[in-house]
Write an enzyme that holds these catalytic residues in place. Sequence first.
Site, mmCIF file in Angstrom:
data_model
loop_
_atom_site.group_PDB
_atom_site.id
_atom_site.type_symbol
_atom_site.label_atom_id
_atom_site.label_comp_id
_atom_site.label_asym_id
_atom_site.label_seq_id
_atom_site.Cartn_x
_atom_site.Cartn_y
_atom_site.Cartn_z
ATOM 1 N N GLU A 228 0.812 -1.216 0.000
ATOM 2 C CA GLU A 228 0.000 0.000 0.000
ATOM 3 C C GLU A 228 0.850 1.273 0.000
ATOM 4 O O GLU A 228 0.777 2.091 0.918
ATOM 5 C CB GLU A 228 -0.962 0.002 1.196
ATOM 6 C CG GLU A 228 -2.011 -1.074 1.091
ATOM 7 C CD GLU A 228 -3.123 -0.963 2.129
ATOM 8 O OE1 GLU A 228 -2.915 -0.325 3.172
ATOM 9 O OE2 GLU A 228 -4.210 -1.519 1.887
ATOM 10 N N GLU B 122 -6.613 -8.019 -0.500
ATOM 11 C CA GLU B 122 -6.943 -8.068 0.928
ATOM 12 C C GLU B 122 -8.433 -7.828 1.099
ATOM 13 O O GLU B 122 -9.047 -7.037 0.368
ATOM 14 C CB GLU B 122 -6.216 -6.966 1.707
ATOM 15 C CG GLU B 122 -4.736 -7.137 1.862
ATOM 16 C CD GLU B 122 -4.140 -6.002 2.701
ATOM 17 O OE1 GLU B 122 -4.869 -5.384 3.506
ATOM 18 O OE2 GLU B 122 -2.943 -5.726 2.535
ATOM 19 N N GLU C 2 -2.752 -4.886 15.390
ATOM 20 C CA GLU C 2 -3.757 -5.620 14.616
ATOM 21 C C GLU C 2 -4.204 -6.919 15.284
ATOM 22 O O GLU C 2 -4.722 -7.818 14.635
ATOM 23 C CB GLU C 2 -3.242 -5.830 13.189
ATOM 24 C CG GLU C 2 -3.090 -4.476 12.502
ATOM 25 C CD GLU C 2 -2.782 -4.519 11.020
ATOM 26 O OE1 GLU C 2 -1.990 -5.371 10.604
ATOM 27 O OE2 GLU C 2 -3.326 -3.669 10.290
ATOM 28 N N LYS C 3 -4.034 -6.970 16.609
ATOM 29 C CA LYS C 3 -4.385 -8.223 17.295
ATOM 30 C C LYS C 3 -5.892 -8.472 17.315
ATOM 31 O O LYS C 3 -6.325 -9.611 17.448
ATOM 32 C CB LYS C 3 -3.811 -8.263 18.713
ATOM 33 C CG LYS C 3 -4.269 -7.161 19.649
ATOM 34 C CD LYS C 3 -3.596 -7.344 21.016
ATOM 35 C CE LYS C 3 -3.952 -6.233 21.988
ATOM 36 N NZ LYS C 3 -3.450 -4.898 21.561
ATOM 37 N N PHE C 4 -6.688 -7.397 17.175
ATOM 38 C CA PHE C 4 -8.147 -7.592 17.125
ATOM 39 C C PHE C 4 -8.708 -7.451 15.716
ATOM 40 O O PHE C 4 -9.902 -7.277 15.525
ATOM 41 C CB PHE C 4 -8.858 -6.634 18.088
ATOM 42 C CG PHE C 4 -8.529 -6.901 19.527
ATOM 43 C CD1 PHE C 4 -8.607 -8.191 20.053
ATOM 44 C CD2 PHE C 4 -8.106 -5.873 20.366
ATOM 45 C CE1 PHE C 4 -8.286 -8.453 21.381
ATOM 46 C CE2 PHE C 4 -7.783 -6.123 21.692
ATOM 47 C CZ PHE C 4 -7.864 -7.414 22.201
ATOM 48 N N HIS C 5 -7.818 -7.453 14.719
ATOM 49 C CA HIS C 5 -8.292 -7.424 13.333
ATOM 50 C C HIS C 5 -8.703 -8.841 12.945
ATOM 51 O O HIS C 5 -8.008 -9.801 13.246
ATOM 52 C CB HIS C 5 -7.172 -6.935 12.412
ATOM 53 C CG HIS C 5 -7.626 -6.628 11.012
ATOM 54 N ND1 HIS C 5 -8.044 -7.602 10.133
ATOM 55 C CD2 HIS C 5 -7.736 -5.454 10.349
ATOM 56 C CE1 HIS C 5 -8.383 -7.033 8.984
ATOM 57 N NE2 HIS C 5 -8.206 -5.733 9.093
ATOM 58 N N TRP D 13 -9.859 -0.764 12.369
ATOM 59 C CA TRP D 13 -9.490 0.651 12.211
ATOM 60 C C TRP D 13 -10.669 1.548 11.887
ATOM 61 O O TRP D 13 -10.514 2.744 11.735
ATOM 62 C CB TRP D 13 -8.391 0.793 11.153
ATOM 63 C CG TRP D 13 -8.661 0.034 9.889
ATOM 64 C CD1 TRP D 13 -8.188 -1.213 9.582
ATOM 65 C CD2 TRP D 13 -9.487 0.430 8.777
ATOM 66 N NE1 TRP D 13 -8.670 -1.616 8.349
ATOM 67 C CE2 TRP D 13 -9.465 -0.636 7.832
ATOM 68 C CE3 TRP D 13 -10.234 1.581 8.492
ATOM 69 C CZ2 TRP D 13 -10.161 -0.589 6.629
ATOM 70 C CZ3 TRP D 13 -10.924 1.614 7.284
ATOM 71 C CH2 TRP D 13 -10.882 0.548 6.375
HETATM 72 C C1 GLA Z 1 -4.149 -2.639 5.032
HETATM 73 C C2 GLA Z 1 -2.772 -3.251 5.093
HETATM 74 C C3 GLA Z 1 -2.700 -4.514 5.896
HETATM 75 C C4 GLA Z 1 -3.542 -4.409 7.138
HETATM 76 C C5 GLA Z 1 -4.951 -4.072 6.744
HETATM 77 C C6 GLA Z 1 -5.901 -4.010 7.916
HETATM 78 O O1 GLA Z 1 -4.874 -2.982 3.937
HETATM 79 O O2 GLA Z 1 -2.214 -3.481 3.830
HETATM 80 O O3 GLA Z 1 -1.343 -4.748 6.236
HETATM 81 O O4 GLA Z 1 -3.042 -3.420 7.987
HETATM 82 O O5 GLA Z 1 -4.971 -2.819 6.140
HETATM 83 O O6 GLA Z 1 -7.238 -3.815 7.501
#
Ligand code: GLA
Length: 674
Positions: free
Chosen positions: A158, A321, A369-372, A329
């Site tokens: 990204e 993704e 990102e532990k709760f993602h 987030w």
């Molecule tokens: C982005 C990032 C990932 C992750 C996701 C979380 O798309 O590329 O590494 O952080 O967000 O939604």
Amino acid sequence: MRKPYPPVNSALAGLWHGGDYNPDQWLDRPDVIDEDFRLFPLAGVNVVSVGIFSWTRLESEDGVYDFAWLDGIMDRLDRAGMKAILATPSGAKPAWMSQKYPEILRCAPSRVRDLHGGRHNHCYTSPVYRRKATEINTRLAERYKGHPALLLWHVSNEYGGECHCPLCQEAFRSWLKARYGGLDALNAAWWTDFWSHRYTDWSQVESPSPQGEGSVHGLAIDWKRFVDAQSLDFFLAESAPLRSITPGVPITVNMMGTYPGLNYWNWAPRVDVVSWDNYPQWHRSGDGAPARGDADVASYAAFLHDLNRSLKAGKPWLLMESTPSQVNWQPVNRLKKPGMHALSSLQAVAHGSDSVLYFQWRKGRGAAEKFHGAVVDHVGHEGTRVFREVAELGRELKGLAEVAGTAVRAEAAVVYDWETRWAIDEFFGFAKAERNYERACVEFHRALWRRSIACDVPNQDQDLDRYKLVAAPWLYMIKPGTAERLDRFVRNGGTLVLTFLSGMVNESDLCFEGGFPGPLRELAGVWAEELDPLWGGQANRAVPAKGNGLGLSGDYAVDSFCELVHPEGGAEVLATYGDDWYAGRPVLTRHRHGKGTVYYVAAKAEQRFTDDLMQAIARDLGLASAWEEKLPIGVNAQARSDGETDYVFLMNFTDEAAAGLPPFGCKVERRKAR
Ligand code: GLA
Ligand code: ZN
């Protein structure tokens, strides 16, 4: 049957299913990695993305490399019959590197340099960072060249953001010198005699900053162009070794929809396959939510998918993704209701994706990102709702393997143009609150989506001749060549829909003289003399003329932007304002031009107006819908085709049973191609 498009990599035919896998967070837990390999086949996963944030584990100090753990993963993937999307690690830099080479840290617009931390924040000009990235990428390519698991390069992660460091300021000046040649040309393009802003030496030119320049729009737009060009240049530098050492392995970068910081049209020709990260806000309601909940969220996702497909003129793309459940987030990170996971994933496939990939395979134990959401939760086993839904989708994707490489054929397009957005976001004047260019484009796209009519999303530089209907809402900036292309499209029989806020500035953000919409004036058949913005809560009406030929009847609400236009060159008035001192003046005109037609919408109208207008035009032009019978709002059909068989995806984005589908249900019908 020959597919319209070859596979991204013939080493993995069919639809790809998998996602971001971070064994580097579990190197001291071989038991967990063993579990991952037990679980992959249970989830129907055939590919994982590895190494995205692995730089410290691959180069623990300057020049000290360790690939043993990655070798182990790559070999194991191959033994498991799986493939790897292998990342280059430049998306996050090691702490030792920031400490040793502070020039790689970004500077904010305030010129304050970052401390080490976070990610996606390297200086894209720094020669040191370019050298370090190129070195490690060279080693990755040398090491895994010919590896049977290597499927695709995932370059960095990204790309985004901007750097205002001294190196970037110098690079910006060089970029400007190449663009303008001399300072006189720059001063003219930026209208710098305004507030005595004339530059007399290149060294005076600085990037925009809250502490400095914020009033020269030509500068602001060129800075965005530079950030895009410099980021792309960094990408080309870091991917050069991949191109030369592994010429047969395709390359992608994961994009972010309409992310405004880059212009993906400049990137698309430089990657082999477009990929993007999609995180719709499903099940959002209440404050600030889209008008029709999941139906509008789905329509926005459809717009973004269509944009990504258009970036390479219809070539299938990759959903790189998506979350298997919730993200972490958004202000509120709702779970996907049962069925929504498959529906959201198949929607991407319906719009041209040849993959369903996730962030992330397994939840980490610590950090941001532990709760993602992830396929594998902290509980660690396959007995979860999310895992079951992922596994079920895996089976479904296997059954749809033949969809890979098929095409979406669109006869309609809605133009979404990055540079126009930059210019609209930037200007001072009229009304700020409702000035949302992206939403305007989504609303025109939505009108066709609601009838399941396939739609592309090109920018203004594309050739439009293959379409029958093109809407270009708010085409505020007209770049060289655009007016001629639009003119040719209409003369040859195309139908074009234009709106207020069109043809106001050139590529340097200088207003056109001689009456708006500038170079589109003759084509549009209107002179837009004035623009009256309304306060929130104020409204006017569009009153269709009798016999307007489009079946428009009854009043429609208009608000925020009311342009006062004069029809010219024989344009007909199809609707007029109902109220205020300009009652009776045109809101909608139609102009026959060559063999084609141009509609001009002078005010920001409610969605129902845009729906009725676009659907009436589509009907007149005989544009095909993927579903013959009228579907309720929120139920949508999209088709992919190999020329012999059409794969029609029928999708219910509502929480009620509809069109024979359960809430959030989806089915795929095979039909003889028409
Ligand atoms: C982005 C990032 C990932 C992750 C996701 C979380 O798309 O590329 O590494 O952080 O967000 O939604
Ligand atoms: Zn920099």
